[in-house]
Motif scaffolding. Structure first.
Motif, PDB file in Angstrom:
ATOM      1  N   GLY A 196      -4.567  14.902  -3.248  1.00  0.00           N
ATOM      2  CA  GLY A 196      -4.242  16.337  -3.619  1.00  0.00           C
ATOM      3  C   GLY A 196      -3.735  17.296  -2.337  1.00  0.00           C
ATOM      4  N   HIS A 197      -3.427  16.655  -1.342  1.00  0.00           N
ATOM      5  CA  HIS A 197      -2.998  17.604  -0.371  1.00  0.00           C
ATOM      6  C   HIS A 197      -1.380  18.190  -0.628  1.00  0.00           C
ATOM      7  N   SER A 198      -1.403  19.292  -1.466  1.00  0.00           N
ATOM      8  CA  SER A 198      -0.276  19.572  -1.865  1.00  0.00           C
ATOM      9  C   SER A 198       0.990  20.114  -0.763  1.00  0.00           C
ATOM     10  N   GLU A 199       0.513  20.729   0.441  1.00  0.00           N
ATOM     11  CA  GLU A 199       1.180  21.452   1.532  1.00  0.00           C
ATOM     12  C   GLU A 199       1.848  20.121   2.375  1.00  0.00           C
ATOM     13  N   ILE A 200       0.797  19.141   2.386  1.00  0.00           N
ATOM     14  CA  ILE A 200       1.740  17.983   3.059  1.00  0.00           C
ATOM     15  C   ILE A 200       2.694  17.159   2.161  1.00  0.00           C
ATOM     16  N   VAL A 201       2.385  17.144   0.869  1.00  0.00           N
ATOM     17  CA  VAL A 201       3.286  16.526   0.010  1.00  0.00           C
ATOM     18  C   VAL A 201       4.638  17.315   0.141  1.00  0.00           C
ATOM     19  N   ARG A 202       4.531  18.630   0.237  1.00  0.00           N
ATOM     20  CA  ARG A 202       5.831  19.416   0.242  1.00  0.00           C
ATOM     21  C   ARG A 202       6.402  19.024   1.496  1.00  0.00           C
ATOM     22  N   GLU A 203       5.784  19.079   2.632  1.00  0.00           N
ATOM     23  CA  GLU A 203       6.324  18.936   4.195  1.00  0.00           C
ATOM     24  C   GLU A 203       6.927  17.428   4.043  1.00  0.00           C
ATOM     25  N   LEU A 204       6.280  16.251   3.425  1.00  0.00           N
ATOM     26  CA  LEU A 204       6.936  14.988   3.299  1.00  0.00           C
ATOM     27  C   LEU A 204       8.294  14.981   2.438  1.00  0.00           C
ATOM     28  N   LEU A 205       8.148  15.499   1.266  1.00  0.00           N
ATOM     29  CA  LEU A 205       9.337  15.665   0.432  1.00  0.00           C
ATOM     30  C   LEU A 205      10.660  16.408   1.345  1.00  0.00           C
ATOM     31  N   ASP A 206      10.270  17.608   1.930  1.00  0.00           N
ATOM     32  CA  ASP A 206      11.388  18.398   2.686  1.00  0.00           C
ATOM     33  C   ASP A 206      11.916  17.264   3.766  1.00  0.00           C
ATOM     34  N   ALA A 207      11.044  16.579   4.206  1.00  0.00           N
ATOM     35  CA  ALA A 207      11.570  15.467   5.371  1.00  0.00           C
ATOM     36  C   ALA A 207      12.245  14.213   4.746  1.00  0.00           C
ATOM     37  N   GLY A 208      12.088  14.084   3.627  1.00  0.00           N
ATOM     38  CA  GLY A 208      12.975  12.967   3.030  1.00  0.00           C
ATOM     39  C   GLY A 208      12.109  11.949   2.546  1.00  0.00           C
ATOM     40  N   ALA A 209      10.742  12.061   2.334  1.00  0.00           N
ATOM     41  CA  ALA A 209      10.301  10.938   1.508  1.00  0.00           C
ATOM     42  C   ALA A 209      10.550  10.693   0.327  1.00  0.00           C
ATOM     43  N   ASP A 210      10.520   9.310   0.038  1.00  0.00           N
ATOM     44  CA  ASP A 210      10.851   8.742  -1.296  1.00  0.00           C
ATOM     45  C   ASP A 210       9.546   9.090  -2.152  1.00  0.00           C
ATOM     46  N   PRO A 211       9.741   9.609  -3.342  1.00  0.00           N
ATOM     47  CA  PRO A 211       8.798   9.917  -4.331  1.00  0.00           C
ATOM     48  C   PRO A 211       8.853   8.824  -5.586  1.00  0.00           C
ATOM     49  N   SER A 212       9.886   7.606  -5.261  1.00  0.00           N
ATOM     50  CA  SER A 212       9.728   6.787  -6.385  1.00  0.00           C
ATOM     51  C   SER A 212       9.246   5.254  -6.404  1.00  0.00           C
ATOM     52  N   ILE A 213       8.672   5.426  -4.868  1.00  0.00           N
ATOM     53  CA  ILE A 213       7.907   4.243  -4.327  1.00  0.00           C
ATOM     54  C   ILE A 213       6.939   3.994  -5.160  1.00  0.00           C
ATOM     55  N   GLY A 221       0.735  -1.237  -0.047  1.00  0.00           N
ATOM     56  CA  GLY A 221       0.028  -0.056  -0.047  1.00  0.00           C
ATOM     57  C   GLY A 221       0.910   1.283   0.079  1.00  0.00           C
ATOM     58  N   PRO A 222       0.272   2.408  -0.178  1.00  0.00           N
ATOM     59  CA  PRO A 222       1.022   3.618  -0.046  1.00  0.00           C
ATOM     60  C   PRO A 222       1.642   4.129   1.079  1.00  0.00           C
ATOM     61  N   ALA A 223       2.684   4.853   1.052  1.00  0.00           N
ATOM     62  CA  ALA A 223       3.122   5.461   2.033  1.00  0.00           C
ATOM     63  C   ALA A 223       2.784   6.791   2.259  1.00  0.00           C
ATOM     64  N   ALA A 224       3.115   7.589   3.219  1.00  0.00           N
ATOM     65  CA  ALA A 224       2.492   8.663   3.819  1.00  0.00           C
ATOM     66  C   ALA A 224       2.401   9.711   2.400  1.00  0.00           C
ATOM     67  N   LEU A 225       3.380   9.711   1.620  1.00  0.00           N
ATOM     68  CA  LEU A 225       3.485  10.513   0.586  1.00  0.00           C
ATOM     69  C   LEU A 225       2.573  10.226  -0.655  1.00  0.00           C
ATOM     70  N   GLY A 226       2.277   8.688  -0.744  1.00  0.00           N
ATOM     71  CA  GLY A 226       1.542   8.417  -1.887  1.00  0.00           C
ATOM     72  C   GLY A 226      -0.081   8.873  -1.255  1.00  0.00           C
ATOM     73  N   TYR A 227      -0.417   8.514  -0.211  1.00  0.00           N
ATOM     74  CA  TYR A 227      -1.480   9.008   0.448  1.00  0.00           C
ATOM     75  C   TYR A 227      -1.929  10.419   0.004  1.00  0.00           C
ATOM     76  N   ALA A 228      -0.876  11.300   0.625  1.00  0.00           N
ATOM     77  CA  ALA A 228      -1.140  12.822   0.355  1.00  0.00           C
ATOM     78  C   ALA A 228      -1.359  13.242  -1.212  1.00  0.00           C
TER      79      ALA A 228
END
Length: 208
Positions: A155-172, A144-151
């Motif tokens: 369409g939660h763009s601010e959360i996507v930004r926060e997660l990316l800044d914290a090191g979430a992997d966008p390639s999963i 299943g998706p990680a937090a970044l995938g769910y966000a």
């Protein structure tokens, strides 16, 4: 870390299979998200956890699992004050070992993480609170998706930004439905979330 998470996920999958909770549909493993213990209200679980922690007869591993479950239900219920209070009390932000407290820990690993729940719900402040405690940001189980995938999918763009800044992997690559697999970027494109697509394309090109 990733190694511990992989071991925990392997235990999770094994326990779900043993309980008849994992199945294969169109070649993709599907997992029920219903808690093993049945329906538990957020309020009842929070009260129970505080009573147990206040002095009932529980072991240290049970205390940790109870705190984790209380944190999960607080995040699911979008109760920022309770999330903050539990974190201040030292509630763990990552799932326990599946064998640490019997059926209680088996229930805990059967759930998404508090971060995943907050990201899916679009609760930016709760996501920020959790990130301050350095959770395993790419936690996921059974594909299943990680937090970044769910966000991204929501369409939660601010959360996507926060997660990316914290090191979430966008390639999963995750399963977003029975027949749909892809990265968070794929999920955002499919849903038409332009702002999220722009953020993830930027991250894909090596920019955070």
């Amino acid at each position: 870390g990733p190694a511990a998470e992989s071991a925990r996920c392997a235990d999770c999958v094994a326990s779900r299979r043993a309980a008849g909770r994992c199945s294969v549909v169109h070649g993709v493993r599907q997992v029920s998200r219903k808690p093993l213990g049945g329906t538990v209200t957020i309020r009842a679980f929070a009260i129970a956890s505080f009573l147990l922690l206040a002095g009932c007869q529980t072991t240290a591993p049970q205390d940790r699992v109870i705190d984790y479950l209380a944190l999960y239900y607080a995040a699911e219920g979008r109760n920022q004050l309770l999330v903050e209070s539990l974190l201040e009390r030292g509630a763990p932000v990552d799932a326990p070992d599946v064998n640490s407290a019997g059926m209680l820990s088996a229930q805990a690993v059967n759930l998404d993480s508090p971060l995943q729940v907050a990201a899916r719900n679009g609760d930016l402040e709760i996501v920020r609170l959790l990130l301050r405690h350095r959770p395993w940001i790419d936690h996921r189980c059974c594909d299943g998706p990680a937090a970044l995938g769910y966000a991204a999918e929501a369409g939660h763009s601010e959360i996507v930004r926060e997660l990316l800044d914290a090191g979430a992997d966008p390639s999963i690559v995750s399963n977003y439905d029975r027949d749909i697999q892809g990265t968070p970027l794929d999920a955002a494109r499919r849903r038409g979330h332009t702002a999220v697509v722009e953020l993830l394309e930027h991250a894909k090109n090596g920019h955070r």
